[in-house]
Design an enzyme around this catalytic site. Structure first.
Site, PDB file in Angstrom:
ATOM      1  N   GLY A  71       0.790  -1.220   0.000  1.00  0.00           N
ATOM      2  CA  GLY A  71       0.000   0.000   0.000  1.00  0.00           C
ATOM      3  C   GLY A  71       0.827   1.277   0.000  1.00  0.00           C
TER       4      GLY A  71
ATOM      5  CD  GLU B 208       4.608   2.258  -8.951  1.00  0.00           C
ATOM      6  OE1 GLU B 208       4.176   1.469  -9.773  1.00  0.00           O
ATOM      7  OE2 GLU B 208       4.830   1.942  -7.762  1.00  0.00           O
TER       8      GLU B 208
ATOM      9  CG  LEU C  54      -1.700  -8.521  -7.037  1.00  0.00           C
ATOM     10  CD1 LEU C  54      -0.847  -9.493  -6.251  1.00  0.00           C
ATOM     11  CD2 LEU C  54      -0.947  -8.019  -8.261  1.00  0.00           C
TER      12      LEU C  54
ATOM     13  CG  HIS D  27       1.831  -2.110 -15.791  1.00  0.00           C
ATOM     14  ND1 HIS D  27       1.457  -3.330 -15.286  1.00  0.00           N
ATOM     15  CD2 HIS D  27       2.917  -2.338 -16.555  1.00  0.00           C
ATOM     16  CE1 HIS D  27       2.283  -4.262 -15.743  1.00  0.00           C
ATOM     17  NE2 HIS D  27       3.185  -3.686 -16.512  1.00  0.00           N
TER      18      HIS D  27
HETATM   19  C1  GRF Z   1       3.155  -0.897  -7.717  1.00  0.00           C
HETATM   20  O1  GRF Z   1       4.417  -1.105  -8.271  1.00  0.00           O
HETATM   21  C2  GRF Z   1       2.134  -0.733  -8.793  1.00  0.00           C
HETATM   22  O2  GRF Z   1       2.628  -0.177  -9.960  1.00  0.00           O
HETATM   23  C3  GRF Z   1       1.728  -2.148  -9.074  1.00  0.00           C
HETATM   24  O3  GRF Z   1       1.752  -2.777  -7.811  1.00  0.00           O
HETATM   25  C4  GRF Z   1       2.684  -2.124  -6.956  1.00  0.00           C
HETATM   26  C5  GRF Z   1       2.007  -1.795  -5.661  1.00  0.00           C
HETATM   27  O4  GRF Z   1       2.909  -1.404  -4.677  1.00  0.00           O
HETATM   28  N1  GRF Z   1       0.508  -2.215  -9.819  1.00  0.00           N
HETATM   29  P1  GRF Z   1       2.395  -0.819  -3.294  1.00  0.00           P
HETATM   30  O5  GRF Z   1       1.536  -1.863  -2.629  1.00  0.00           O
HETATM   31  O6  GRF Z   1       1.641   0.435  -3.588  1.00  0.00           O
HETATM   32  O7  GRF Z   1       3.641  -0.537  -2.499  1.00  0.00           O
END
Ligand code: GRF
Length: 187
Positions: free
Chosen positions: A12, A173, A84, A103
């Site tokens: 998260g 991100e 997922l 992604h």
């Molecule tokens: C991220 O790398 C996102 O791009 C992918 O899943 C990961 C989630 O990471 N879809 P987190 O749980 O937000 O640390």
């Protein structure tokens, strides 16, 4: 007040970046966090941030009841931050162009089934790419398709491995995901 629902299966860290970004001076509420894993780190974040959370099984995700329940939160956007499970077609139909995914690579490369987490970064390293990055896109019925809203890039050095690349991508991100959502909310 606009409302976001965040779906996440993992730590998260993206959910946290979004929550923190919208905390100050924005008319945006994170109204619900949904996970399919009862031990996901994101649920702890929801708890600490006093955000309601919901754990759904795969079957529950596709049920009409769930859709109805989510609609009561009147989400402006549904945000997939490392979720997922495949989003059912009924959701896509109910929230057209309102479901946004991130992604950790430059789609259309390195996307599709099985391309998540470390698998993505390892595939990028194995292909000897010199660039990777992030793709923020809308969701339709096909994995990692939909309209690309934003891409941001980072260098992949010959010395990088999947972990160091993951760290670079995660930095992109955490910066760009909340800001892209903010932009969409203002559009
Ligand atoms: C991220 O790398 C996102 O791009 C992918 O899943 C990961 C989630 O990471 N879809 P987190 O749980 O937000 O640390």
């Amino acid at each position: 007040m606009q409302s976001l629902i965040i779906f996440a299966s993992g730590n998260g860290s993206n959910a946290q970046a979004i929550i923190s970004y919208f905390k100050e001076g924005k008319d945006v509420e994170i109204s619900l966090i949904v996970s399919n894993k009862s031990d996901a780190g994101v649920l702890q974040i929801a708890n600490e941030e006093n955000i309601p959370s919901l754990i759904l099984t795969k079957a529950e995700l596709s049920s009409a009841d769930t859709l109805e329940r989510l609609q009561t939160f009147k989400p402006t956007l549904i945000v997939l931050a490392g979720f997922l499970l495949k989003i059912p077609a009924s959701f896509v139909a109910a929230f057209p162009r309102k479901i946004i995914n991130i992604h950790p690579a430059l789609l259309p490369s390195f996307g599709g089934k099985g391309m998540w987490g470390h698998h993505v970064h390892q595939a990028v390293i194995d292909a000897q790419e010199t660039q990777s990055g992030i793709t923020i896109h809308t969701i339709d019925e096909v994995y990692d398709r939909g309209e690309i809203l934003l891409q941001a890039r980072c260098e992949v050095l010959p010395t990088d491995d999947a972990s160091s690349l993951a760290a670079k991508v995660q930095k992109l991100e955490h910066y760009f995901f909340p800001r892209t959502l903010d932009f969409l909310l203002q559009a």
